[in-house]
Motif scaffolding. Sequence first.
Motif, PDB file in Angstrom:
ATOM      1  N   GLY A 258       0.819  -1.215   0.000  1.00 42.69           N
ATOM      2  CA  GLY A 258       0.000   0.000   0.000  1.00 42.69           C
ATOM      3  C   GLY A 258       0.845   1.253   0.000  1.00 42.69           C
ATOM      4  N   TYR A 259       0.186   2.374  -0.209  1.00 48.85           N
ATOM      5  CA  TYR A 259       0.881   3.664  -0.259  1.00 48.85           C
ATOM      6  C   TYR A 259      -0.076   4.779   0.154  1.00 48.85           C
ATOM      7  CZ  TYR A 259       2.670   8.039  -2.082  1.00 48.85           C
ATOM      8  OH  TYR A 259       3.069   9.346  -2.190  1.00 48.85           O
ATOM      9  N   THR A 260       0.441   5.706   0.971  1.00 52.55           N
ATOM     10  CA  THR A 260      -0.304   6.903   1.375  1.00 52.55           C
ATOM     11  C   THR A 260       0.673   8.076   1.427  1.00 52.55           C
ATOM     12  OG1 THR A 260      -1.821   5.605   2.766  1.00 52.55           O
ATOM     13  CG2 THR A 260      -1.709   7.976   3.180  1.00 52.55           C
ATOM     14  N   ILE A 265       4.694  13.458   3.855  1.00 52.74           N
ATOM     15  CA  ILE A 265       5.502  12.275   4.159  1.00 52.74           C
ATOM     16  C   ILE A 265       4.913  11.081   3.414  1.00 52.74           C
ATOM     17  CG2 ILE A 265       6.324  10.708   5.970  1.00 52.74           C
ATOM     18  CD1 ILE A 265       6.120  13.063   7.925  1.00 52.74           C
ATOM     19  N   HIS A 266       5.773  10.305   2.756  1.00 53.95           N
ATOM     20  CA  HIS A 266       5.353   9.122   2.011  1.00 53.95           C
ATOM     21  C   HIS A 266       5.354   7.904   2.935  1.00 53.95           C
ATOM     22  CE1 HIS A 266       5.642  11.212  -1.871  1.00 53.95           C
ATOM     23  NE2 HIS A 266       6.760  11.751  -1.418  1.00 53.95           N
ATOM     24  N   TYR A 267       4.244   7.169   2.933  1.00 54.97           N
ATOM     25  CA  TYR A 267       4.117   5.946   3.728  1.00 54.97           C
ATOM     26  C   TYR A 267       3.971   4.781   2.753  1.00 54.97           C
ATOM     27  CZ  TYR A 267       3.391   9.059   7.690  1.00 54.97           C
ATOM     28  OH  TYR A 267       3.559  10.033   8.653  1.00 54.97           O
ATOM     29  N   ILE A 268       4.994   3.935   2.690  1.00 52.93           N
ATOM     30  CA  ILE A 268       5.046   2.840   1.738  1.00 52.93           C
ATOM     31  C   ILE A 268       5.020   1.521   2.480  1.00 52.93           C
ATOM     32  CG2 ILE A 268       6.358   1.761  -0.144  1.00 52.93           C
ATOM     33  CD1 ILE A 268       7.457   5.195   0.865  1.00 52.93           C
ATOM     34  N   THR A 269       4.061   0.654   2.144  1.00 51.45           N
ATOM     35  CA  THR A 269       4.010  -0.694   2.687  1.00 51.45           C
ATOM     36  C   THR A 269       4.381  -1.668   1.582  1.00 51.45           C
ATOM     37  OG1 THR A 269       2.265  -0.073   4.249  1.00 51.45           O
ATOM     38  CG2 THR A 269       2.580  -2.424   3.830  1.00 51.45           C
ATOM     39  N   LEU A 270       5.451  -2.442   1.798  1.00 51.78           N
ATOM     40  CA  LEU A 270       5.926  -3.372   0.786  1.00 51.78           C
ATOM     41  C   LEU A 270       5.089  -4.645   0.755  1.00 51.78           C
ATOM     42  CD1 LEU A 270       8.454  -1.729   0.026  1.00 51.78           C
ATOM     43  CD2 LEU A 270       9.746  -3.864   0.202  1.00 51.78           C
ATOM     44  N   GLU A 271       4.861  -5.148  -0.437  1.00 55.23           N
ATOM     45  CA  GLU A 271       4.178  -6.419  -0.608  1.00 55.23           C
ATOM     46  C   GLU A 271       5.024  -7.560  -0.039  1.00 55.23           C
ATOM     47  OE1 GLU A 271       2.651  -3.516  -3.622  1.00 55.23           O
ATOM     48  OE2 GLU A 271       4.614  -4.060  -2.810  1.00 55.23           O
ATOM     49  N   LYS A 287      15.911   4.062  -4.721  1.00 57.37           N
ATOM     50  CA  LYS A 287      16.898   5.058  -5.131  1.00 57.37           C
ATOM     51  C   LYS A 287      16.503   6.405  -4.532  1.00 57.37           C
ATOM     52  CE  LYS A 287      17.619   2.580  -9.504  1.00 57.37           C
ATOM     53  NZ  LYS A 287      17.568   2.667 -10.992  1.00 57.37           N
ATOM     54  N   LEU A 288      17.375   6.946  -3.709  1.00 56.75           N
ATOM     55  CA  LEU A 288      17.111   8.208  -3.044  1.00 56.75           C
ATOM     56  C   LEU A 288      17.874   9.334  -3.737  1.00 56.75           C
ATOM     57  CD1 LEU A 288      17.455   7.133   0.698  1.00 56.75           C
ATOM     58  CD2 LEU A 288      15.372   7.285  -0.668  1.00 56.75           C
ATOM     59  N   ALA A 289      17.191  10.414  -3.975  1.00 62.15           N
ATOM     60  CA  ALA A 289      17.803  11.627  -4.509  1.00 62.15           C
ATOM     61  C   ALA A 289      17.161  12.805  -3.783  1.00 62.15           C
ATOM     62  CB  ALA A 289      17.589  11.726  -6.015  1.00 62.15           C
ATOM     63  N   PRO A 290      17.754  13.993  -3.872  1.00 63.18           N
ATOM     64  CA  PRO A 290      17.182  15.131  -3.138  1.00 63.18           C
ATOM     65  C   PRO A 290      15.718  15.421  -3.460  1.00 63.18           C
ATOM     66  CG  PRO A 290      19.398  15.652  -3.851  1.00 63.18           C
ATOM     67  CD  PRO A 290      19.055  14.338  -4.490  1.00 63.18           C
ATOM     68  N   GLN A 291      15.277  15.150  -4.692  1.00 62.99           N
ATOM     69  CA  GLN A 291      13.916  15.511  -5.092  1.00 62.99           C
ATOM     70  C   GLN A 291      12.981  14.326  -5.294  1.00 62.99           C
ATOM     71  OE1 GLN A 291      13.177  18.667  -4.956  1.00 62.99           O
ATOM     72  NE2 GLN A 291      15.323  19.145  -4.540  1.00 62.99           N
ATOM     73  N   THR A 292      13.492  13.104  -5.310  1.00 65.25           N
ATOM     74  CA  THR A 292      12.639  11.949  -5.590  1.00 65.25           C
ATOM     75  C   THR A 292      13.081  10.723  -4.796  1.00 65.25           C
ATOM     76  OG1 THR A 292      14.037  11.288  -7.468  1.00 65.25           O
ATOM     77  CG2 THR A 292      12.086  12.631  -7.967  1.00 65.25           C
ATOM     78  N   ILE A 293      12.106   9.838  -4.596  1.00 65.11           N
ATOM     79  CA  ILE A 293      12.365   8.472  -4.143  1.00 65.11           C
ATOM     80  C   ILE A 293      11.829   7.566  -5.246  1.00 65.11           C
ATOM     81  CG2 ILE A 293      11.834   6.682  -2.450  1.00 65.11           C
ATOM     82  CD1 ILE A 293      11.430   8.871  -0.377  1.00 65.11           C
ATOM     83  N   ILE A 294      12.704   6.768  -5.839  1.00 62.89           N
ATOM     84  CA  ILE A 294      12.293   5.848  -6.890  1.00 62.89           C
ATOM     85  C   ILE A 294      12.351   4.428  -6.332  1.00 62.89           C
ATOM     86  CG2 ILE A 294      12.788   4.934  -9.188  1.00 62.89           C
ATOM     87  CD1 ILE A 294      14.093   7.652  -9.832  1.00 62.89           C
ATOM     88  N   ILE A 295      11.218   3.756  -6.338  1.00 58.74           N
ATOM     89  CA  ILE A 295      11.141   2.371  -5.884  1.00 58.74           C
ATOM     90  C   ILE A 295      11.080   1.489  -7.116  1.00 58.74           C
ATOM     91  CG2 ILE A 295       9.820   0.681  -4.552  1.00 58.74           C
ATOM     92  CD1 ILE A 295       8.703   3.072  -2.937  1.00 58.74           C
ATOM     93  N   GLU A 296      12.116   0.712  -7.310  1.00 60.80           N
ATOM     94  CA  GLU A 296      12.192  -0.200  -8.449  1.00 60.80           C
ATOM     95  C   GLU A 296      11.840  -1.601  -7.953  1.00 60.80           C
ATOM     96  OE1 GLU A 296      15.717  -1.963 -11.205  1.00 60.80           O
ATOM     97  OE2 GLU A 296      15.730   0.220 -10.905  1.00 60.80           O
ATOM     98  N   ARG A 304       7.379   2.665  -7.995  1.00 58.68           N
ATOM     99  CA  ARG A 304       6.795   3.992  -7.797  1.00 58.68           C
ATOM    100  C   ARG A 304       7.885   5.052  -7.941  1.00 58.68           C
ATOM    101  NH1 ARG A 304       1.936   2.983  -4.915  1.00 58.68           N
ATOM    102  NH2 ARG A 304       1.932   0.976  -3.804  1.00 58.68           N
ATOM    103  N   THR A 305       7.499   6.218  -8.405  1.00 60.25           N
ATOM    104  CA  THR A 305       8.355   7.397  -8.352  1.00 60.25           C
ATOM    105  C   THR A 305       7.646   8.430  -7.493  1.00 60.25           C
ATOM    106  OG1 THR A 305       9.335   6.990 -10.529  1.00 60.25           O
ATOM    107  CG2 THR A 305       9.484   9.232  -9.659  1.00 60.25           C
TER     108      THR A 305
END
Length: 319
Positions: A258-260, A265-271, A287-296, A304-305
Amino acid sequence: MNILPHAVLSGMLSILPMAVGGCKVCSNRTPAALQFGVAADVQYAQKPPAMGRHYARSLDALKRCVEEFNRRSPAFVIQLGDLIDGRENAQEDMREAVSVYDALVMPHYHLLGNHDFSGLPRSSTMCLLGLEQAWYAFDVQGWRFVVLDTQDLAVEGGWEKSSLRYQQSLDMLIQLQAAGAANAQTYNGGLGSQQLVWLDAQLTDADRQGMPVIVFGHLPLMPSDEKHIAWNAEQVVSVFEKHRCVRAYFSGHRHSGGYTLHNGIHYITLEAMVDSADTDGAWAIVKLAPQTIIIEGTGAVASRTLELPPHKAERRRLD
């Protein structure tokens, strides 16, 4: 157990190295881009599948996960609890799962889930996982990572039934049940007062140093009306929101994921890995960067981006 020494510090000791030596406030610091690996709810056990969970095959899924992480070399890897399903063969199952996980060649971390105490007292689980402390923090390339113990107050937290901690946990559960709370479930838990004070201190120090923070815990904190969230999720979220540094919270426990996004603040629940262990597994490179969190995501884990809002101090300057 290949865990960095600073990963097992807790309490105020874990921020002492950063508080001495005349460290300056660096609110304009730009953190480095980095990658980490994450997986949730391996829930390995030598038993037949049930409820769509492939317990025995989950160990093979974990092996494939470890192989991919070793090939891609993230800065570190963390598993979000419920490494085993527990019960009769809990100790041997935990030894097997830890042995596979320890094949990772980079720093790798554990946190505690409710199933990790099924058939094991807290002291045994901590020993098998190589944890000296149940909650801790570590810094990597300008980012702070905070690991919570959401079974700190829990009837499935490995506490002896004669202990004060167990009684406090039971009282909290009974109060939630009396109030008709959706999350008043025995498989949930929460953070005790000492851990909440420690969390606030970690985030205060990160604010002072201008460090962005990622928080990990087994139990989700969002959405607020969901039955799998921590007993005192609202209290934990309120601590997060006192501080400008918190970027995201990663959890497991709710197998569907899930995701909220809540108040920036981003709340990510992994499958869960155990649910897809017979197919493509479930894990992710973040992948963490100053402006984005990329979940591959791999297998069942959604990719998700996530856009990071401006730092609260920066928003004030822009207003």
